[in-house]
Design a protein around this motif. Structure first.
Motif, mmCIF file in Angstrom:
data_model
loop_
_atom_site.group_PDB
_atom_site.id
_atom_site.type_symbol
_atom_site.label_atom_id
_atom_site.label_comp_id
_atom_site.label_asym_id
_atom_site.label_seq_id
_atom_site.Cartn_x
_atom_site.Cartn_y
_atom_site.Cartn_z
ATOM 1 N N SER A 16 0.186 35.693 20.273
ATOM 2 C CA SER A 16 -0.593 36.849 19.850
ATOM 3 C C SER A 16 -2.007 36.701 20.388
ATOM 4 O O SER A 16 -2.617 35.656 20.264
ATOM 5 N N GLU A 17 -2.507 37.774 20.968
ATOM 6 C CA GLU A 17 -3.886 37.787 21.458
ATOM 7 C C GLU A 17 -4.845 38.344 20.409
ATOM 8 O O GLU A 17 -6.051 38.199 20.539
ATOM 9 N N LEU A 18 -4.322 38.984 19.379
ATOM 10 C CA LEU A 18 -5.167 39.667 18.398
ATOM 11 C C LEU A 18 -5.369 38.905 17.098
ATOM 12 O O LEU A 18 -6.378 39.089 16.426
ATOM 13 N N LEU A 19 -4.446 38.061 16.725
ATOM 14 C CA LEU A 19 -4.472 37.386 15.437
ATOM 15 C C LEU A 19 -5.647 36.418 15.321
ATOM 16 O O LEU A 19 -5.837 35.560 16.167
ATOM 17 N N LYS A 49 0.283 29.465 21.126
ATOM 18 C CA LYS A 49 -0.253 30.503 22.019
ATOM 19 C C LYS A 49 -0.926 31.637 21.252
ATOM 20 O O LYS A 49 -0.632 32.815 21.436
ATOM 21 N N LEU A 50 -1.849 31.251 20.399
ATOM 22 C CA LEU A 50 -2.626 32.207 19.611
ATOM 23 C C LEU A 50 -4.077 32.052 20.048
ATOM 24 O O LEU A 50 -4.863 31.364 19.410
ATOM 25 N N GLN A 51 -4.413 32.655 21.167
ATOM 26 C CA GLN A 51 -5.684 32.367 21.822
ATOM 27 C C GLN A 51 -6.923 32.797 21.044
ATOM 28 O O GLN A 51 -8.008 32.285 21.295
ATOM 29 N N ASN A 52 -6.806 33.681 20.070
ATOM 30 C CA ASN A 52 -7.973 34.089 19.279
ATOM 31 C C ASN A 52 -7.896 33.658 17.820
ATOM 32 O O ASN A 52 -8.737 34.053 17.009
ATOM 33 N N LEU A 53 -6.915 32.827 17.492
ATOM 34 C CA LEU A 53 -6.790 32.327 16.128
ATOM 35 C C LEU A 53 -7.982 31.436 15.793
ATOM 36 O O LEU A 53 -8.266 30.481 16.501
ATOM 37 N N GLU A 54 -8.695 31.767 14.717
ATOM 38 C CA GLU A 54 -9.875 31.003 14.297
ATOM 39 C C GLU A 54 -9.581 30.098 13.112
ATOM 40 O O GLU A 54 -10.195 29.055 12.959
ATOM 41 N N LYS A 55 -8.663 30.519 12.241
ATOM 42 C CA LYS A 55 -8.337 29.743 11.042
ATOM 43 C C LYS A 55 -6.950 30.136 10.561
ATOM 44 O O LYS A 55 -6.466 31.221 10.849
ATOM 45 N N PHE A 56 -6.340 29.242 9.817
ATOM 46 C CA PHE A 56 -5.047 29.553 9.219
ATOM 47 C C PHE A 56 -5.244 30.378 7.953
ATOM 48 O O PHE A 56 -4.544 31.333 7.703
ATOM 49 N N TRP A 57 -6.273 30.020 7.165
ATOM 50 C CA TRP A 57 -6.473 30.614 5.841
ATOM 51 C C TRP A 57 -7.943 30.548 5.473
ATOM 52 O O TRP A 57 -8.602 29.555 5.734
ATOM 53 N N ALA A 58 -8.470 31.580 4.851
ATOM 54 C CA ALA A 58 -9.891 31.637 4.514
ATOM 55 C C ALA A 58 -10.187 31.185 3.090
ATOM 56 O O ALA A 58 -11.315 31.293 2.640
ATOM 57 N N GLY A 59 -9.218 30.663 2.384
ATOM 58 C CA GLY A 59 -9.444 30.159 1.032
ATOM 59 C C GLY A 59 -9.941 28.728 1.066
ATOM 60 O O GLY A 59 -10.421 28.244 2.088
ATOM 61 N N ASP A 60 -9.809 28.022 -0.065
ATOM 62 C CA ASP A 60 -10.286 26.646 -0.060
ATOM 63 C C ASP A 60 -9.240 25.614 -0.437
ATOM 64 O O ASP A 60 -9.556 24.443 -0.547
ATOM 65 N N HIS A 61 -7.987 26.005 -0.609
ATOM 66 C CA HIS A 61 -6.947 25.011 -0.894
ATOM 67 C C HIS A 61 -5.586 25.556 -0.475
ATOM 68 O O HIS A 61 -5.286 26.723 -0.705
ATOM 69 N N ARG A 71 3.086 21.977 14.119
ATOM 70 C CA ARG A 71 2.894 22.068 15.564
ATOM 71 C C ARG A 71 1.823 23.111 15.844
ATOM 72 O O ARG A 71 1.958 24.267 15.471
ATOM 73 N N ILE A 72 0.750 22.680 16.483
ATOM 74 C CA ILE A 72 -0.321 23.583 16.894
ATOM 75 C C ILE A 72 -0.515 23.374 18.388
ATOM 76 O O ILE A 72 -0.828 22.273 18.828
ATOM 77 N N ASN A 73 -0.302 24.431 19.158
ATOM 78 C CA ASN A 73 -0.359 24.314 20.608
ATOM 79 C C ASN A 73 -0.986 25.581 21.198
ATOM 80 O O ASN A 73 -0.604 26.689 20.829
ATOM 81 N N SER A 74 -1.924 25.402 22.103
ATOM 82 C CA SER A 74 -2.577 26.516 22.802
ATOM 83 C C SER A 74 -3.243 27.501 21.837
ATOM 84 O O SER A 74 -3.043 28.713 21.921
ATOM 85 N N CYS A 75 -4.025 26.958 20.926
ATOM 86 C CA CYS A 75 -4.818 27.753 19.982
ATOM 87 C C CYS A 75 -6.274 27.344 20.183
ATOM 88 O O CYS A 75 -6.873 26.664 19.340
#
Length: 100
Positions: A16-19, A49-61, A71-75
């Protein structure tokens, strides 16, 4: 308040290019957004392959007590997994790790 994804066993997010964030939880009717999430059945999490992914979750836990595969690859923009954690002195435990 915690949100739970009771039956999710495998989570794959690929190409995803947008996520920018994977888990987004809207505010409840009382205006409160959950800061904790739980994936009690999650065994495999893949972010690929999530080239614009900044974070998985915006919470704190986040809890993934039986996670076996991460597995995290090409992020390339992924700078933090959980972005709302503020205590720099103590690092949160994201996943329980056991040796078999």
């Amino acid at each position: 308040m915690a949100k739970s994804f009771m039956h999710v066993r495998t989570l794959r997010v690929i190409c995803s290019e947008l996520l920018k964030e994977v888990v987004v939880i809207e505010e409840s009717g009382d205006g409160i957004r959950s800061q904790n999430i739980c994936f009690p059945a999650l065994k495999s999490l893949e972010l690929v392959k999530l080239q614009n992914l900044e974070k998985f979750w915006a919470g704190d836990h986040i809890e993934c007590p039986i996670l076996e595969t991460l597995r995290i690859n090409s992020c390339s923009q992924l700078s933090t997994f959980i972005s709302n954690y503020t205590d720099e002195a103590v690092q949160p435990v994201l996943f329980s790790i056991t040796r078999r």
